[in-house]
Write an enzyme that holds these catalytic residues in place. Structure first.
Site, mmCIF file in Angstrom:
data_model
loop_
_atom_site.group_PDB
_atom_site.id
_atom_site.type_symbol
_atom_site.label_atom_id
_atom_site.label_comp_id
_atom_site.label_asym_id
_atom_site.label_seq_id
_atom_site.Cartn_x
_atom_site.Cartn_y
_atom_site.Cartn_z
ATOM 1 N N SER A 125 12.332 9.623 14.062
ATOM 2 C CA SER A 125 11.935 8.475 13.250
ATOM 3 C C SER A 125 12.976 7.368 13.330
ATOM 4 O O SER A 125 14.176 7.640 13.477
ATOM 5 C CB SER A 125 11.820 8.938 11.802
ATOM 6 O OG SER A 125 11.768 7.837 10.937
ATOM 7 N N TYR A 149 15.458 13.565 4.200
ATOM 8 C CA TYR A 149 14.423 13.568 5.245
ATOM 9 C C TYR A 149 15.001 13.014 6.552
ATOM 10 O O TYR A 149 14.870 13.610 7.617
ATOM 11 C CB TYR A 149 13.211 12.727 4.804
ATOM 12 C CG TYR A 149 12.287 12.378 5.951
ATOM 13 C CD1 TYR A 149 11.467 13.349 6.521
ATOM 14 C CD2 TYR A 149 12.248 11.086 6.493
ATOM 15 C CE1 TYR A 149 10.643 13.045 7.602
ATOM 16 C CE2 TYR A 149 11.430 10.772 7.561
ATOM 17 C CZ TYR A 149 10.625 11.754 8.115
ATOM 18 O OH TYR A 149 9.818 11.450 9.184
ATOM 19 N N LYS A 153 15.838 14.692 10.550
ATOM 20 C CA LYS A 153 15.480 14.154 11.877
ATOM 21 C C LYS A 153 16.740 14.033 12.733
ATOM 22 O O LYS A 153 16.771 14.390 13.902
ATOM 23 C CB LYS A 153 14.802 12.780 11.727
ATOM 24 C CG LYS A 153 13.446 12.840 11.055
ATOM 25 C CD LYS A 153 12.475 13.649 11.876
ATOM 26 C CE LYS A 153 11.141 13.842 11.201
ATOM 27 N NZ LYS A 153 10.305 14.870 11.827
HETATM 28 P P1 NAD Z 1 1.583 14.984 8.550
HETATM 29 O O1 NAD Z 1 2.118 15.522 7.275
HETATM 30 O O2 NAD Z 1 0.201 14.442 8.549
HETATM 31 O O3 NAD Z 1 1.709 16.081 9.714
HETATM 32 C C1 NAD Z 1 2.697 17.080 9.713
HETATM 33 C C2 NAD Z 1 1.975 18.404 9.814
HETATM 34 O O4 NAD Z 1 2.917 19.468 9.854
HETATM 35 C C3 NAD Z 1 1.033 18.683 8.632
HETATM 36 O O5 NAD Z 1 -0.250 18.982 9.135
HETATM 37 C C4 NAD Z 1 1.668 19.892 7.928
HETATM 38 O O6 NAD Z 1 0.671 20.728 7.345
HETATM 39 C C5 NAD Z 1 2.409 20.542 9.069
HETATM 40 N N1 NAD Z 1 3.564 21.371 8.707
HETATM 41 C C6 NAD Z 1 4.619 21.062 7.918
HETATM 42 N N2 NAD Z 1 5.497 22.075 7.890
HETATM 43 C C7 NAD Z 1 4.988 23.061 8.677
HETATM 44 C C8 NAD Z 1 5.427 24.343 9.051
HETATM 45 N N3 NAD Z 1 6.566 24.853 8.590
HETATM 46 N N4 NAD Z 1 4.648 25.076 9.882
HETATM 47 C C9 NAD Z 1 3.476 24.586 10.348
HETATM 48 N N5 NAD Z 1 3.008 23.378 10.029
HETATM 49 C C10 NAD Z 1 3.756 22.619 9.205
HETATM 50 O O7 NAD Z 1 2.608 13.879 9.068
HETATM 51 P P2 NAD Z 1 2.483 12.870 10.295
HETATM 52 O O8 NAD Z 1 2.501 11.488 9.722
HETATM 53 O O9 NAD Z 1 1.416 13.276 11.211
HETATM 54 O O10 NAD Z 1 3.914 13.101 10.953
HETATM 55 C C11 NAD Z 1 4.113 13.991 12.039
HETATM 56 C C12 NAD Z 1 5.590 14.053 12.346
HETATM 57 O O11 NAD Z 1 6.049 12.736 12.632
HETATM 58 C C13 NAD Z 1 6.449 14.562 11.187
HETATM 59 O O12 NAD Z 1 7.494 15.341 11.721
HETATM 60 C C14 NAD Z 1 6.988 13.280 10.587
HETATM 61 O O13 NAD Z 1 8.221 13.491 9.932
HETATM 62 C C15 NAD Z 1 7.167 12.415 11.824
HETATM 63 N N6 NAD Z 1 7.150 10.974 11.524
HETATM 64 C C16 NAD Z 1 6.110 10.439 10.836
HETATM 65 C C17 NAD Z 1 6.125 9.077 10.528
HETATM 66 C C18 NAD Z 1 5.007 8.453 9.732
HETATM 67 O O14 NAD Z 1 5.191 7.349 9.231
HETATM 68 N N7 NAD Z 1 3.834 9.067 9.614
HETATM 69 C C19 NAD Z 1 7.200 8.268 10.951
HETATM 70 C C20 NAD Z 1 8.245 8.859 11.668
HETATM 71 C C21 NAD Z 1 8.204 10.216 11.956
#
Ligand code: NAD
Ligand code: UDP
Length: 337
Positions: A125, A149, A153
């Site tokens: 991120s 958080y 990362k």
């Molecule tokens: P999201 O919450 O929709 O997707 C993350 C998924 O991981 C969820 O489906 C959750 O159920 C699953 N999960 C969490 N812990 C788990 C575990 N221990 N075992 C199995 N599944 C697990 O979030 P997203 O927006 O799709 O983000 C995906 C990734 O991208 C994340 O790592 C997030 O930190 C990163 N990210 C997101 C953003 C954003 O703005 N959406 C920005 C930067 C980074």
């Protein structure tokens, strides 16, 4: 390639699964459904006409991860999305964040080693750039975080970089900026539980009448209209960036860090007005105090992604606003989980 998507049922994972399937790859997801619904991948399968298998399990549990590697052998590569992602919650529950977001990576790497899987693309991120003042943000800038958080990362980047060296892995660390929008079908999108923290899901719920008005957090930042500026990127562009990263990683050992953003900064009021125009709606809003921890401006230098991966974002802010609303309008209760 046969690709494992940890967290594949989530917002970015489901859009990436769709793009992988459309490009002729296989996409197998492992998700504990802690922040998602199995419905997302059912819809990915409907849209693409191809299977999008979901293994319900936890990425921190070695037996769960190993079950997928055994059942779907050989897995050629992993995209590691699984993680908890709410910044505010990470401040009140740091241990949950460190444990889930780090253990999942440790477990995954151990199982990858056992099954000789060497390619991994990781969801990092822009938050790892911390309070850097100089814009646009380049991958070689110093890093540091302001909340647990972000540190998860940052630490995962470190772990993956060290393991790439020692274990001969091919790693691409993708630093996402602000993903919004939804697939143009309106069948998959972002489905936050409770009151959204992020701007676009909040706006969508104001537009649908679920929430009364948007609070614009601060109009006294040193930006053209005083409101915070971010680099919003369409989730389908982001998903295509993963495809490019994966294809690059497959035959490049070592670690590369790549920003996925558009390189353009828009203010909160730019988003409000573009959303209104693109969708023919009026969004009630109030200027509220700054949100603690927010920075004024954050946008990417996306040139490395173009040079290394041959990828750049193609969709406009209008596209992002139209597609976000199309998803919300068609699915007022998200996946109904
Ligand atoms: P999201 O919450 O929709 O997707 C993350 C998924 O991981 C969820 O489906 C959750 O159920 C699953 N999960 C969490 N812990 C788990 C575990 N221990 N075992 C199995 N599944 C697990 O979030 P997203 O927006 O799709 O983000 C995906 C990734 O991208 C994340 O790592 C997030 O930190 C990163 N990210 C997101 C953003 C954003 O703005 N959406 C920005 C930067 C980074
Ligand atoms: N924001 C806002 N009202 C909201 C949510 C967010 O004004 O209800 C602003 C926030 O202050 C920031 C921008 O919108 O300037 C993007 O916030 P978001 O939480 O979506 O992403 P961040 O970049 O903070 O991770």
């Amino acid at each position: 390639m046969r690709v494992l998507l940890t967290g594949g049922a989530g917002f970015i994972g489901s859009h990436t699964a769709l793009k992988l399937l459309e490009a002729g790859h296989e996409a197998i997801s492992l998700d504990n459904l802690s922040n998602s619904s199995a419905e997302s991948l059912k819809r990915v399968s409907q849209i693409t006409g191809r299977p999008a298998p979901l293994c319900v399990g936890d990425c921190t549990v070695e037996a769960d991860v190993e079950r997928v590697f055994r059942e779907y052998a050989p897995i050629d590569a992993v995209i590691h999305f699984a993680g908890l992602k709410a910044v505010g919650e990470s401040v009140s529950k740091p241990l949950d964040y460190y444990q889930n977001n780090l253990d999942s990576t440790f477990t995954l790497l151990r199982v990858m080693q056992k099954y000789d899987c060497r390619t991994v693309v990781f969801s990092s991120s822009a938050t790892v750039y911390g309070t850097n003042q100089e814009m646009p943000l380049r991958e070689d800038f110093p890093t540091g975080c302001t909340n647990p958080y972000g540190w998860t990362k940052w630490m995962n980047e470190r772990v993956l970089t060290d393991c790439a060296k020692a274990m001969g892995l091919n790693v691409v660390l993708l630093r996402y900026f602000n993903p919004i929008g939804a697939h143009e079908s309106g069948m998959i999108g972002e489905d936050p539980s409770g009151i959204p923290n992020n701007l676009m899901p909040f706006i969508c719920q104001v537009a649908s009448g679920k929430l009364e008005r948007l609070n614009v957090f601060g109009n006294d930042y040193p930006t053209p209209d005083g409101t915070g500026v971010r680099d919003y990127i369409h989730v389908c562009d982001l998903a295509e960036g993963h495809l490019a990263a994966l294809e690059y990683a497959a035959d490049h050992p070592g670690t590369e860090i790549v920003n996925l953003g558009t390189g353009i900064g828009y203010s909160v009021l730019d988003i409000v007005h573009t959303f209104e125009k693109a969708n023919g709606l009026t969004l009630p809003y109030t200027i509220a105090p700054r949100r603690p921890g927010d920075i004024a401006v954050c946008y990417a230098d996306p040139s490395k992604a173009e040079k290394l991966l041959g990828w750049h974002a193609r969709r406009s802010l209008e596209d992002m606003c139209r597609d976000s609303w199309n998803w919300q309008k068609n699915n007022p209760d998200g996946y109904g989980k």
